[in-house]
Scaffold this motif. Structure first.
Motif, mmCIF file in Angstrom:
data_model
loop_
_atom_site.group_PDB
_atom_site.id
_atom_site.type_symbol
_atom_site.label_atom_id
_atom_site.label_comp_id
_atom_site.label_asym_id
_atom_site.label_seq_id
_atom_site.Cartn_x
_atom_site.Cartn_y
_atom_site.Cartn_z
ATOM 1 N N ASP A 6 -35.868 -10.132 54.185
ATOM 2 C CA ASP A 6 -35.868 -8.674 53.637
ATOM 3 C C ASP A 6 -35.890 -8.817 52.134
ATOM 4 O O ASP A 6 -35.229 -9.829 51.551
ATOM 5 N N TYR A 7 -36.626 -8.115 51.709
ATOM 6 C CA TYR A 7 -36.636 -7.980 50.046
ATOM 7 C C TYR A 7 -35.994 -6.944 49.541
ATOM 8 O O TYR A 7 -36.407 -5.808 49.876
ATOM 9 N N ASN A 8 -34.733 -7.305 49.137
ATOM 10 C CA ASN A 8 -34.035 -6.024 48.557
ATOM 11 C C ASN A 8 -34.685 -5.708 47.347
ATOM 12 O O ASN A 8 -34.837 -6.510 46.232
ATOM 13 N N SER A 9 -34.882 -4.323 47.240
ATOM 14 C CA SER A 9 -35.721 -3.784 46.023
ATOM 15 C C SER A 9 -35.202 -2.321 45.965
ATOM 16 O O SER A 9 -35.088 -1.676 46.992
ATOM 17 N N SER A 10 -35.190 -1.837 44.987
ATOM 18 C CA SER A 10 -34.841 -0.399 44.587
ATOM 19 C C SER A 10 -35.322 0.133 43.468
ATOM 20 O O SER A 10 -35.651 -0.603 42.562
ATOM 21 N N LEU A 11 -35.498 1.553 43.343
ATOM 22 C CA LEU A 11 -35.979 2.327 42.124
ATOM 23 C C LEU A 11 -35.115 1.854 40.774
ATOM 24 O O LEU A 11 -35.495 2.118 39.952
ATOM 25 N N GLU A 50 -55.518 -2.394 34.079
ATOM 26 C CA GLU A 50 -54.438 -1.369 33.823
ATOM 27 C C GLU A 50 -53.134 -2.058 33.288
ATOM 28 O O GLU A 50 -52.753 -3.027 33.721
ATOM 29 N N HIS A 51 -52.391 -0.986 32.936
ATOM 30 C CA HIS A 51 -51.103 -1.295 32.377
ATOM 31 C C HIS A 51 -50.156 0.211 32.465
ATOM 32 O O HIS A 51 -50.790 1.034 32.530
ATOM 33 N N THR A 52 -48.921 -0.195 32.826
ATOM 34 C CA THR A 52 -47.903 0.859 32.607
ATOM 35 C C THR A 52 -46.546 0.483 32.438
ATOM 36 O O THR A 52 -46.435 -0.887 32.509
ATOM 37 N N GLU A 53 -45.478 1.326 32.221
ATOM 38 C CA GLU A 53 -44.394 0.942 32.005
ATOM 39 C C GLU A 53 -43.557 0.864 33.214
ATOM 40 O O GLU A 53 -44.027 1.110 34.221
ATOM 41 N N ASN A 56 -42.604 3.516 35.317
ATOM 42 C CA ASN A 56 -43.662 4.169 36.095
ATOM 43 C C ASN A 56 -44.416 3.374 37.013
ATOM 44 O O ASN A 56 -45.575 4.104 37.624
ATOM 45 N N ALA A 57 -44.114 2.129 37.306
ATOM 46 C CA ALA A 57 -45.256 1.477 37.996
ATOM 47 C C ALA A 57 -45.295 1.721 39.278
ATOM 48 O O ALA A 57 -46.322 1.533 40.129
ATOM 49 N N SER A 58 -44.373 2.535 40.032
ATOM 50 C CA SER A 58 -44.320 2.776 41.521
ATOM 51 C C SER A 58 -45.146 4.222 41.690
ATOM 52 O O SER A 58 -45.500 4.399 42.903
ATOM 53 N N GLY A 59 -45.651 4.734 40.515
ATOM 54 C CA GLY A 59 -46.400 5.808 40.652
ATOM 55 C C GLY A 59 -47.987 5.636 40.751
ATOM 56 O O GLY A 59 -48.275 4.301 40.753
#
Length: 118
Positions: A6-11, A50-53, A56-59
């Motif tokens: 399980d990869y623990n990830s969060s916003l 492409e690039h993003t902050e 904002n990468a989950s958008g």
């Protein structure tokens, strides 16, 4: 039951976020990145950067770096554009896509540079 990890990830934790399949693996070194670009070129896919902050990468919207590199087959030119994008936006995530003309979708997508979380 399998021994799936399980990869623990969060916003709230930008560093923990995963993007595309390769982000679940250890970071690619320069030779491995070159190999992936060679694969994109060998499939006849058009490289696009492409690039993003990080926040904002989950958008679904990432900024396009120039136009897609239609017909580009020079791996060094693609690497140079990735580096130029990273230098212009050092705090942003930078990803490479391989755009498939026939399927009209991205045949490959990978974050090459991970940005610095704010």
């Amino acid at each position: 039951m399998s021994d799936m990890q399980d990869y623990n990830s969060s916003l709230a934790d930008n560093a923990s976020r995963k993007f595309e399949t390769f982000s679940y693996l250890p970071s690619m070194d320069a030779d491995q990145t070159r190999t992936q670009i060679e694969y994109i070129v060998s499939k006849g896919w058009n490289p696009s950067i492409e690039h993003t902050e990080p926040q904002n990468a989950s958008g679904s919207y990432w900024y396009m770096w120039k136009l897609p590199m239609f017909g580009e087959t020079d791996v060094d030119a693609i690497l140079a554009e990735l580096e130029a994008c990273h230098k212009a936006h050092p705090d942003n995530h930078v990803r490479l896509l391989g755009l498939d003309n026939f399927a009209q979708c991205a045949g490959a997508s990978m974050v090459v540079y991970r940005g610095v979380a704010a």
